[in-house]
Design a protein around this motif. Structure first.
Motif, PDB file in Angstrom:
ATOM      1  N   THR A  84     -50.433 -40.737   7.372  1.00  0.00           N
ATOM      2  CA  THR A  84     -51.790 -40.211   7.530  1.00  0.00           C
ATOM      3  C   THR A  84     -52.041 -39.778   8.975  1.00  0.00           C
ATOM      4  O   THR A  84     -51.587 -40.425   9.909  1.00  0.00           O
ATOM      5  CB  THR A  84     -52.798 -41.345   7.180  1.00  0.00           C
ATOM      6  OG1 THR A  84     -52.434 -41.885   5.921  1.00  0.00           O
ATOM      7  CG2 THR A  84     -54.211 -40.855   7.126  1.00  0.00           C
ATOM      8  N   ARG A  85     -52.813 -38.709   9.144  1.00  0.00           N
ATOM      9  CA  ARG A  85     -53.208 -38.313  10.510  1.00  0.00           C
ATOM     10  C   ARG A  85     -54.391 -39.156  11.009  1.00  0.00           C
ATOM     11  O   ARG A  85     -54.406 -39.585  12.143  1.00  0.00           O
ATOM     12  CB  ARG A  85     -53.608 -36.834  10.537  1.00  0.00           C
ATOM     13  CG  ARG A  85     -52.447 -35.896  10.262  1.00  0.00           C
ATOM     14  CD  ARG A  85     -52.927 -34.455  10.151  1.00  0.00           C
ATOM     15  NE  ARG A  85     -53.395 -33.948  11.426  1.00  0.00           N
ATOM     16  CZ  ARG A  85     -52.586 -33.467  12.371  1.00  0.00           C
ATOM     17  NH1 ARG A  85     -51.292 -33.439  12.164  1.00  0.00           N
ATOM     18  NH2 ARG A  85     -53.076 -33.008  13.497  1.00  0.00           N
ATOM     19  N   VAL A  86     -55.385 -39.358  10.108  1.00  0.00           N
ATOM     20  CA  VAL A  86     -56.566 -40.151  10.502  1.00  0.00           C
ATOM     21  C   VAL A  86     -56.932 -41.112   9.375  1.00  0.00           C
ATOM     22  O   VAL A  86     -57.156 -40.671   8.245  1.00  0.00           O
ATOM     23  CB  VAL A  86     -57.802 -39.244  10.746  1.00  0.00           C
ATOM     24  CG1 VAL A  86     -58.987 -40.081  11.243  1.00  0.00           C
ATOM     25  CG2 VAL A  86     -57.491 -38.125  11.708  1.00  0.00           C
ATOM     26  N   VAL A  87     -57.001 -42.384   9.681  1.00  0.00           N
ATOM     27  CA  VAL A  87     -57.531 -43.338   8.703  1.00  0.00           C
ATOM     28  C   VAL A  87     -58.976 -43.612   9.082  1.00  0.00           C
ATOM     29  O   VAL A  87     -59.281 -43.946  10.222  1.00  0.00           O
ATOM     30  CB  VAL A  87     -56.751 -44.666   8.689  1.00  0.00           C
ATOM     31  CG1 VAL A  87     -57.309 -45.565   7.589  1.00  0.00           C
ATOM     32  CG2 VAL A  87     -55.277 -44.439   8.462  1.00  0.00           C
ATOM     33  N   CYS A  88     -59.816 -43.466   8.082  1.00  0.00           N
ATOM     34  CA  CYS A  88     -61.246 -43.603   8.298  1.00  0.00           C
ATOM     35  C   CYS A  88     -61.655 -44.778   7.409  1.00  0.00           C
ATOM     36  O   CYS A  88     -61.566 -44.690   6.188  1.00  0.00           O
ATOM     37  CB  CYS A  88     -61.789 -42.255   7.831  1.00  0.00           C
ATOM     38  SG  CYS A  88     -63.426 -42.083   7.396  1.00  0.00           S
ATOM     39  N   THR A  89     -61.993 -45.912   8.000  1.00  0.00           N
ATOM     40  CA  THR A  89     -62.103 -47.120   7.171  1.00  0.00           C
ATOM     41  C   THR A  89     -63.504 -47.707   7.097  1.00  0.00           C
ATOM     42  O   THR A  89     -64.198 -47.829   8.117  1.00  0.00           O
ATOM     43  CB  THR A  89     -61.124 -48.220   7.635  1.00  0.00           C
ATOM     44  OG1 THR A  89     -61.402 -49.429   6.916  1.00  0.00           O
ATOM     45  CG2 THR A  89     -61.236 -48.498   9.122  1.00  0.00           C
ATOM     46  N   THR A  90     -63.862 -48.100   5.894  1.00  0.00           N
ATOM     47  CA  THR A  90     -65.129 -48.806   5.645  1.00  0.00           C
ATOM     48  C   THR A  90     -64.838 -50.154   4.982  1.00  0.00           C
ATOM     49  O   THR A  90     -65.704 -50.714   4.325  1.00  0.00           O
ATOM     50  CB  THR A  90     -66.044 -47.965   4.734  1.00  0.00           C
ATOM     51  OG1 THR A  90     -65.364 -47.771   3.495  1.00  0.00           O
ATOM     52  CG2 THR A  90     -66.379 -46.628   5.345  1.00  0.00           C
ATOM     53  N   VAL A  91     -63.628 -50.657   5.141  1.00  0.00           N
ATOM     54  CA  VAL A  91     -63.316 -51.974   4.563  1.00  0.00           C
ATOM     55  C   VAL A  91     -63.785 -53.053   5.548  1.00  0.00           C
ATOM     56  O   VAL A  91     -63.185 -53.273   6.587  1.00  0.00           O
ATOM     57  CB  VAL A  91     -61.808 -52.117   4.252  1.00  0.00           C
ATOM     58  CG1 VAL A  91     -61.491 -53.534   3.803  1.00  0.00           C
ATOM     59  CG2 VAL A  91     -61.400 -51.125   3.175  1.00  0.00           C
ATOM     60  N   GLY A  92     -64.890 -53.694   5.209  1.00  0.00           N
ATOM     61  CA  GLY A  92     -65.439 -54.746   6.061  1.00  0.00           C
ATOM     62  C   GLY A  92     -65.793 -55.958   5.211  1.00  0.00           C
ATOM     63  O   GLY A  92     -65.719 -55.888   3.983  1.00  0.00           O
ATOM     64  N   PRO A  93     -66.187 -57.075   5.825  1.00  0.00           N
ATOM     65  CA  PRO A  93     -66.308 -57.299   7.253  1.00  0.00           C
ATOM     66  C   PRO A  93     -64.987 -57.052   7.976  1.00  0.00           C
ATOM     67  O   PRO A  93     -63.931 -57.514   7.540  1.00  0.00           O
ATOM     68  CB  PRO A  93     -66.713 -58.782   7.371  1.00  0.00           C
ATOM     69  CG  PRO A  93     -67.283 -59.146   6.024  1.00  0.00           C
ATOM     70  CD  PRO A  93     -66.582 -58.283   5.037  1.00  0.00           C
ATOM     71  N   TYR A  94     -65.091 -56.365   9.112  1.00  0.00           N
ATOM     72  CA  TYR A  94     -63.889 -56.009   9.862  1.00  0.00           C
ATOM     73  C   TYR A  94     -63.223 -57.240  10.481  1.00  0.00           C
ATOM     74  O   TYR A  94     -62.009 -57.287  10.611  1.00  0.00           O
ATOM     75  CB  TYR A  94     -64.238 -54.973  10.944  1.00  0.00           C
ATOM     76  CG  TYR A  94     -64.663 -53.640  10.352  1.00  0.00           C
ATOM     77  CD1 TYR A  94     -63.735 -52.642  10.086  1.00  0.00           C
ATOM     78  CD2 TYR A  94     -65.998 -53.375  10.043  1.00  0.00           C
ATOM     79  CE1 TYR A  94     -64.113 -51.421   9.545  1.00  0.00           C
ATOM     80  CE2 TYR A  94     -66.394 -52.160   9.499  1.00  0.00           C
ATOM     81  CZ  TYR A  94     -65.448 -51.189   9.253  1.00  0.00           C
ATOM     82  OH  TYR A  94     -65.834 -49.980   8.706  1.00  0.00           O
TER      83      TYR A  94
END
Ligand code: NAP
Length: 421
Positions: A84-94
């Motif tokens: 991947t070039r950019v991982v954009c993450t919303t997996v939280g709680p971080y």
């Protein structure tokens, strides 16, 4: 970064409340010819349902690849980062789930952006991964949602305007949560609970929240700014009463890190405060007192173990629940900024506003994180750094303002009516 990566952007955590808004934004705004997108998470089935919904909503998309894995599996995170070039993450709680992915992106030189407001975890990320990310050229950009894009980029815009117009930056910037209408998700409250838990049990987290400069680079973690406002206060720059802002502990620290990473263009003594303006006269004062009292009571309760456990278990909604698309579309927010500086001709005042006609934490946050990922994927960044653990202002900069304007945000800057003195 090599060009042979399979995906431009992976929205990691796309089945969650915030992740879904990001995936919807990207598929509604871009076509498969413009963006090679994948959605990721731990459940094949939930990802399949999401892809069906996304392809039904956005005609241009017939299929969207899925990436499956567990956030706590370092090997799998490395595989995803490599393709991947950019991982954009919303997996939280971080604090719970975020570290293996940051470690993987820093190690293999993959750009990364997230929505974290967990300052204790950002501090851990800086201490553990800034150096390696600098070496590999990975841009690790934390806090690309409502925390902290309006405050951070709004200040960058205000300061750039001040320097261009008056030849000097503002010595003090005030950030105001003017108005907002929107909801909150179980995932956000779980992350909030995790932050209070960390502060109560982890001495580094406690020190991070005590020191206003705790996110600055090592060796630069002190200064004259006393940190966030805790009491009602009359703000002479605004001419109004102000209450503490619940987001100040995050946003102010992010701003001080931006100033440091940019090489202190706003001065070593730069002073920033984020507040909630409550008006003039006795009503303004009483409202500011009520907000300060409410926040103080809530923080007090969250710092007592059994009360914190009870609130997390019985008051906070479950992760996975949150505002619907219709609710998010009906929301809106405005963040105002005012700065005061001194030029050879005298003092000056500048002001800016940063807002959108969407719920701040979800609809607008989906756009902010999605467009941050697009800036990284297209290498549209105005930053003195080639890699490292960054802030939106220092890692991406004004190109993100341009992209957000293009998707309908109102972002303006000007000399204030009272102007020069
Ligand atoms: N800064 C801001 O303005 C802002 C705004 C909104 C949210 N946030 C933050 O964003 C984060 C997400 O919030 P949310 O409300 O979207 O949370 P959520 O609805 O609970 O979503 C979490 C996502 O993480 C996935 N997940 C959980 N554990 C996993 C694991 N072990 N491996 C892989 N994936 C896993 C979930 O998958 P399943 O669907 O399979 O459960 C889901 O996709 C929170 O930390 C929140 O504080 C910040």
């Amino acid at each position: 970064m090599s060009d042979d990566r399979t995906h431009d952007v992976v929205v990691w955590g796309a089945t969650g409340v915030a992740g879904r808004f990001v995936a919807e934004h990207l598929t509604e705004r871009y076509t498969p010819d413009e963006l090679s997108l994948a959605v990721g998470g731990r459940s094949r089935e939930r990802l399949g349902t999401l892809v069906d919904d996304l392809t039904e909503r956005a005609d241009a998309w017939e299929e969207i690849p899925t990436v499956i894995g567990d956030a706590t599996d370092p090997d799998r995170m490395r595989e995803i980062a490599r393709e991947t070039r950019v991982v954009c993450t919303t997996v939280g709680p971080y604090t719970t789930y975020g570290t293996p992915l940051v470690a993987a992106c820093a190690e293999v030189g993959t750009d990364y952006c997230d929505l974290t407001g967990e300052v204790n975890w950002v501090r851990e990320s800086i201490d553990r991964f800034h150096e390696v990310a600098t070496e590999t050229g990975a841009r690790i950009v934390h806090s690309c949602g409502f925390d902290s894009v309006p405050a951070d980029l709004g200040t960058l815009l205000l300061q750039s305007f001040a320097v261009e117009t008056f030849g000097a930056p503002c010595e003090a910037v005030r950030i105001y949560l003017e108005e907002g209408e929107g909801g909150v998700s179980g995932g956000t409250l779980a992350s909030f609970g995790e932050l209070f838990e960390a502060v109560a049990t982890d001495p580094l987290a406690e020190r991070t929240l005590r020191n206003p400069y705790s996110l600055a680079p090592a060796g630069e973690r002190s200064g004259v700014d006393p940190g966030e406002q805790r009491l009602p206060r009359w703000d002479p720059l605004r001419g109004a009463w102000t209450a503490p802002s619940p987001m100040a502990p995050v946003n102010e620290r992010v701003l001080r890190r931006s100033n440091a990473l940019l090489g202190y263009p706003w001065g070593r003594e730069f002073d920033c405060t984020e507040t909630v303006p409550t008006g003039t006269g006795p009503v303004g004062a009483v409202t500011a007192g009520a907000i300060a009292g409410g926040l103080g009571l809530f923080s007090g309760a969250m710092s007592v173990g059994p009360l914190r456990d009870g609130i997390r278990r019985f008051v906070f909604p479950e992760p996975g629940t949150g505002p619907t698309r219709a609710e998010a579309d009906a929301g809106r927010f405005t963040v105002g900024l005012r700065g005061r500086g001194t030029a050879p001709e005298g003092t000056f005042t500048v002001e800016a506003e940063f807002g959108a006609d969407r719920d701040p934490g979800y609809g607008a946050t989906g756009q902010m994180l999605g467009e941050a990922a697009m800036c990284l994927a297209r290498e549209e960044v105005d930053s003195p750094l080639d890699g490292g653990v960054m802030t939106p202002a220092a890692g991406i900069g004004l190109p993100l303002v341009e992209r957000l304007r293009a998707v309908g945000f109102t972002i303006d800057v000007r000399e204030a009516a009272e102007g020069r003195e």
